[in-house]
Design a protein around this motif. Structure first.
Motif, short mmCIF file in Angstrom:
data_model
loop_
_atom_site.label_atom_id
_atom_site.label_comp_id
_atom_site.label_asym_id
_atom_site.label_seq_id
_atom_site.Cartn_x
_atom_site.Cartn_y
_atom_site.Cartn_z
N MET A 1 -1.37 10.83 -15.48
CA MET A 1 -2.30 10.60 -14.37
C MET A 1 -2.68 9.12 -14.30
SD MET A 1 -4.91 13.82 -14.21
CE MET A 1 -4.33 15.43 -13.74
N ILE A 2 -3.02 8.68 -13.09
CA ILE A 2 -3.40 7.29 -12.89
C ILE A 2 -4.87 7.21 -12.48
CG2 ILE A 2 -1.09 6.49 -12.32
CD1 ILE A 2 -1.81 6.68 -9.37
N SER A 3 -5.49 6.05 -12.74
CA SER A 3 -6.91 5.89 -12.43
C SER A 3 -7.14 5.25 -11.08
CB SER A 3 -7.59 5.03 -13.51
OG SER A 3 -7.01 3.75 -13.56
N GLN A 4 -6.12 4.62 -10.50
CA GLN A 4 -6.28 4.06 -9.17
C GLN A 4 -4.96 3.98 -8.45
OE1 GLN A 4 -7.16 -0.21 -8.70
NE2 GLN A 4 -7.15 -0.34 -10.92
N LEU A 5 -5.05 3.89 -7.11
CA LEU A 5 -3.87 3.92 -6.27
C LEU A 5 -4.20 3.17 -4.98
CD1 LEU A 5 -1.47 6.82 -5.64
CD2 LEU A 5 -2.69 5.95 -3.65
N SER A 6 -3.19 2.51 -4.41
CA SER A 6 -3.39 1.78 -3.15
C SER A 6 -2.51 2.38 -2.07
CB SER A 6 -3.06 0.30 -3.36
OG SER A 6 -3.41 -0.45 -2.23
N ASP A 69 0.99 1.12 -3.44
CA ASP A 69 1.74 2.26 -3.97
C ASP A 69 2.42 3.05 -2.87
OD1 ASP A 69 1.01 2.29 -6.92
OD2 ASP A 69 -0.96 2.21 -6.01
N ILE A 70 1.69 3.32 -1.78
CA ILE A 70 2.22 4.15 -0.69
C ILE A 70 2.01 3.44 0.64
CG2 ILE A 70 2.03 6.34 0.54
CD1 ILE A 70 1.07 7.61 -2.05
N LEU A 71 3.06 3.31 1.42
CA LEU A 71 2.99 2.76 2.77
C LEU A 71 3.39 3.83 3.76
CD1 LEU A 71 2.77 0.42 4.85
CD2 LEU A 71 5.18 -0.09 4.33
N VAL A 72 2.52 4.10 4.72
CA VAL A 72 2.82 5.01 5.83
C VAL A 72 3.12 4.15 7.05
CG1 VAL A 72 1.98 6.89 7.27
CG2 VAL A 72 1.29 6.77 4.87
N ALA A 73 4.33 4.29 7.61
CA ALA A 73 4.76 3.40 8.69
C ALA A 73 5.07 4.20 9.95
CB ALA A 73 5.99 2.60 8.26
N PHE A 74 4.43 3.80 11.07
CA PHE A 74 4.72 4.39 12.36
C PHE A 74 5.85 3.67 13.08
CE2 PHE A 74 0.19 6.25 12.99
CZ PHE A 74 0.55 7.39 12.28
N ASP A 75 6.25 2.49 12.57
CA ASP A 75 7.35 1.76 13.19
C ASP A 75 8.01 0.85 12.14
OD1 ASP A 75 5.51 -0.32 12.88
OD2 ASP A 75 5.01 -0.44 15.00
N LEU A 86 4.68 -3.55 -1.84
CA LEU A 86 4.97 -2.35 -2.63
C LEU A 86 5.37 -2.72 -4.05
CD1 LEU A 86 6.94 -0.33 0.03
CD2 LEU A 86 4.90 0.50 -1.16
N ARG A 87 4.77 -2.02 -4.99
CA ARG A 87 5.17 -2.21 -6.38
C ARG A 87 6.52 -1.54 -6.61
NH1 ARG A 87 4.76 2.35 -9.35
NH2 ARG A 87 3.24 3.97 -8.82
N GLN A 88 7.15 -1.88 -7.69
CA GLN A 88 8.45 -1.27 -8.00
C GLN A 88 8.29 0.24 -8.10
OE1 GLN A 88 10.25 -2.91 -11.47
NE2 GLN A 88 12.21 -1.86 -11.18
N GLY A 89 9.10 0.97 -7.37
CA GLY A 89 9.01 2.42 -7.37
C GLY A 89 8.01 2.97 -6.39
N GLY A 90 7.48 2.10 -5.50
CA GLY A 90 6.53 2.54 -4.50
C GLY A 90 7.19 3.46 -3.48
N VAL A 91 6.38 4.00 -2.58
CA VAL A 91 6.86 5.01 -1.62
C VAL A 91 6.58 4.55 -0.20
CG1 VAL A 91 6.30 7.30 -0.70
CG2 VAL A 91 6.75 7.01 -3.13
N ILE A 92 7.54 4.78 0.69
CA ILE A 92 7.35 4.58 2.12
C ILE A 92 7.50 5.92 2.81
CG2 ILE A 92 8.21 3.46 4.22
CD1 ILE A 92 9.36 1.25 2.44
#
Length: 577
Positions: A1-6, A69-75, A86-92
């Motif tokens: 588990m992680i203590s923070q997330l962006s 950590d996570i990017l939500v992209a509409f375009d 994004l950090r290494q292993g981040g998510v789009i």
């Protein structure tokens, strides 16, 4: 588990980015997490790239994060513009509609989700923000019931059918990504929060609530970014307490109307940003000359002129102190947290009436508009002090007026409200005698100027500075103001790990400058670093003007419209040391 997330969401302005962020973050707040948000938005109603970034933590935070950590992209533009964070292993998480592509140099996992298609199946593309939110929420493994409750509150006024479709969009977005990812991502599983009750609000809301708690019952203002939410909040709530908000034709009308209301005995204020403050200057001078209390909020933004209306800056210090022609006493205070925004507004109204002068509350765009967690407010701390008010006055001699501007030891004259028996006096913006009658007498002029300016000698403000100084002689004394404080503290943690000792002072009283309180910290520091969002080192210049120490002072300046990142302050301080 992680203590923070962006987490960040990006798209075109008017596309639902703001509502997605609002529901997503408020749901996390309900679960008990600490949050700190930053809005990057264009100065137009629709179109232009916009993104909202939220930092989520199990512990208190007061800064945006360096990475993502996570990017939500509409375009695709949202990916191109933000993927470098994004950090290494981040998510789009991207809308499959535009065939998303990850830049070659970015190591991130892409989840194309038919966000628009899901929304259109439910009747309109407007539901895509909820499909995107559902996908984000599901990847974190968080309970959908909490999110759905926030959806009900957001859209309940539009009817049950709309609520049901939004919840269905959430469910479909969540289910699609869980099928694609094989379940929630373990590396993004947040530890449980501390369970303490918290507030979640922007600084403008705290300022407005503070004004309400201070007994303010009238606000006159003209809409301007980033101050408008203060007026919008009070339009909703002030009438419930017998108060009124008037949207004026311009800032000149706003300040003079507030001065008139204060003269009439009603606690009143106005709020604006740099361009509006410029227009108010003659009115602020009028308040100083007539010794009428008034509170003005200046939410700083990028200048000059129209400048960068929706971007961060701290460049109005000199304008607030020296902007009026001639010389009047005024107080400028600068809250640095959501809680301080609330309590400082109450103190501002008290100070304005105690010393019968203008008080400017200085914030910046990030503090005013960045939504963040805050401790619960302590209403028992609220104290109302209306200053030197007099009643039951003796009969005046024939042809005499009340000595409203009487010379006193501390420069504060007895104040009467209009209509008080035997309290009639003259009020004018020209120089005057004790009864308010116009006077160009040289001796009277000097005495009146001395009387007004003398008030500043007696000003006492709660916590003119806030010092975190664990070291007797730190390698670096880092000084800042406004929203920068939390970012400095995060940079300090990294510096301390590197063996660089640091003390930190947040300057909260800009004028009159807290010389005596700040001096001992400057004296014992090996080097001084002043961090501020402007190009000309205005805070550092104030320090040098009042105290000197220029020989060991260094500047960290940022004026590109964005807030400081912890890494930027860390790297600059490493270079200084």
């Amino acid at each position: 588990m992680i203590s923070q997330l962006s987490w960040k969401i990006g798209g075109q302005q008017g596309e639902g980015v703001e509502s997605t962020d609002r529901i997503f973050s408020s749901s996390l707040s309900r679960l008990g997490y600490y949050l700190y948000g930053y809005r990057h938005f264009s100065s137009r109603i629709k179109g232009g790239h916009t993104n909202n970034k939220i930092r989520i933590s199990t512990k208190p935070i007061r800064s945006i994060s360096d990475d993502l950590d996570i990017l939500v992209a509409f375009d695709q533009e949202s990916i191109d513009f933000n993927a470098h964070e994004l950090r290494q292993g981040g998510v789009i998480i991207a809308d499959a509609k535009f065939d998303p592509k990850v830049p070659e140099h970015i190591d991130a996992r892409l989840f194309p989700v038919p966000i628009t298609a899901i929304a259109e199946e439910l009747g309109t593309s407007l539901f895509k923000n909820m499909a995107a939110s559902g996908a984000s929420w599901a990847l974190l493994g968080l309970p959908l019931e909490v999110f759905n409750k926030a959806v009900e509150e957001e859209y309940g006024r539009k009817g049950a059918a709309i609520v049901e479709k939004n919840i269905e969009a959430v469910r479909k977005g969540a289910q699609f990504i869980l099928d694609q990812a094989g379940g929630p991502l373990e590396e993004f599983t947040l530890a449980a929060p501390d369970g303490r009750q918290k507030l979640f609000m922007i600084g403008n809301e705290a300022l407005a609530l503070g004004a309400l708690a201070a007994g303010c019952r009238f606000m006159s203002a003209y809409p301007i970014t980033p101050a408008s939410e203060i007026m919008e909040y009070l339009i909703k709530y002030l009438p419930k307490f017998g108060g009124t908000v008037i949207q004026t034709e311009d800032e000149i009308a706003a300040v003079t109307m507030a001065i008139g209301a204060n003269y009439g005995g009603v606690r009143s204020f106005t709020a604006s940003a740099g361009p509006g403050l410029s227009l108010m200057m003659e009115g602020i001078g009028l308040a100083g000359m007539t010794e009428t209390p008034i509170v003005i909020v200046d939410t700083q933004r990028g200048g000059p002129s129209t400048g960068l209306p929706t971007k961060q800056e701290q460049s109005d210090l000199n304008a607030m102190i020296y902007g009026t022609h001639g010389e009047i006493p005024k107080i400028v205070i600068a809250p640095s947290t959501i809680e301080e925004c609330f309590y400082d507004m109450i103190e501002a109204f008290n100070l304005a009436e105690q010393f019968q002068l203008p008080v400017i509350v200085m914030t910046d765009l990030q503090l005013s508009l960045g939504k963040q967690s805050a401790e619960m407010l302590d209403y028992s701390k609220i104290k109302i002090d209306r200053g030197y008010l007099v009643k039951d006055l003796p009969q005046l001699a024939e042809n005499k007026m009340y000595t409203r501007y009487a010379f006193t030891e501390n420069g504060v004259s007895p104040r009467v409200f209009p209509g008080e028996k035997n309290g009639i006096h003259h009020v004018t913006g020209v120089e005057h005698d004790e009864e308010g009658r116009p006077s160009e007498n040289a001796a009277n002029r000097k005495k009146m100027m001395d009387k007004r300016l003398k008030k500043l000698q007696y000003v006492k403000v709660t916590n003119p500075i806030i010092a975190d100084a664990p070291h007797e002689a730190a390698d670096l004394l880092i000084i800042g103001m406004g929203s920068i404080g939390g970012t400095i503290d995060e940079a300090r943690q990294r510096l301390e790990k590197d063996g660089i000792s640091t003390n930190h002072v947040t300057v909260r009283l800009i004028h009159p400058f807290p010389t005596e309180e700040l001096k001992p910290h400057l004296e014992k520091a090996k080097k001084i670093v002043v961090v501020e969002n402007n190009a000309t080192a205005q805070l550092a210049s104030l320090i040098k003007l009042h105290l000197g120490f220029g020989e060991k002072m260094h500047h960290i300046l940022k004026y590109d419209g964005t807030p400081f990142l912890p890494s930027e302050i860390y790297n600059e301080c490493k270079g200084v040391n």
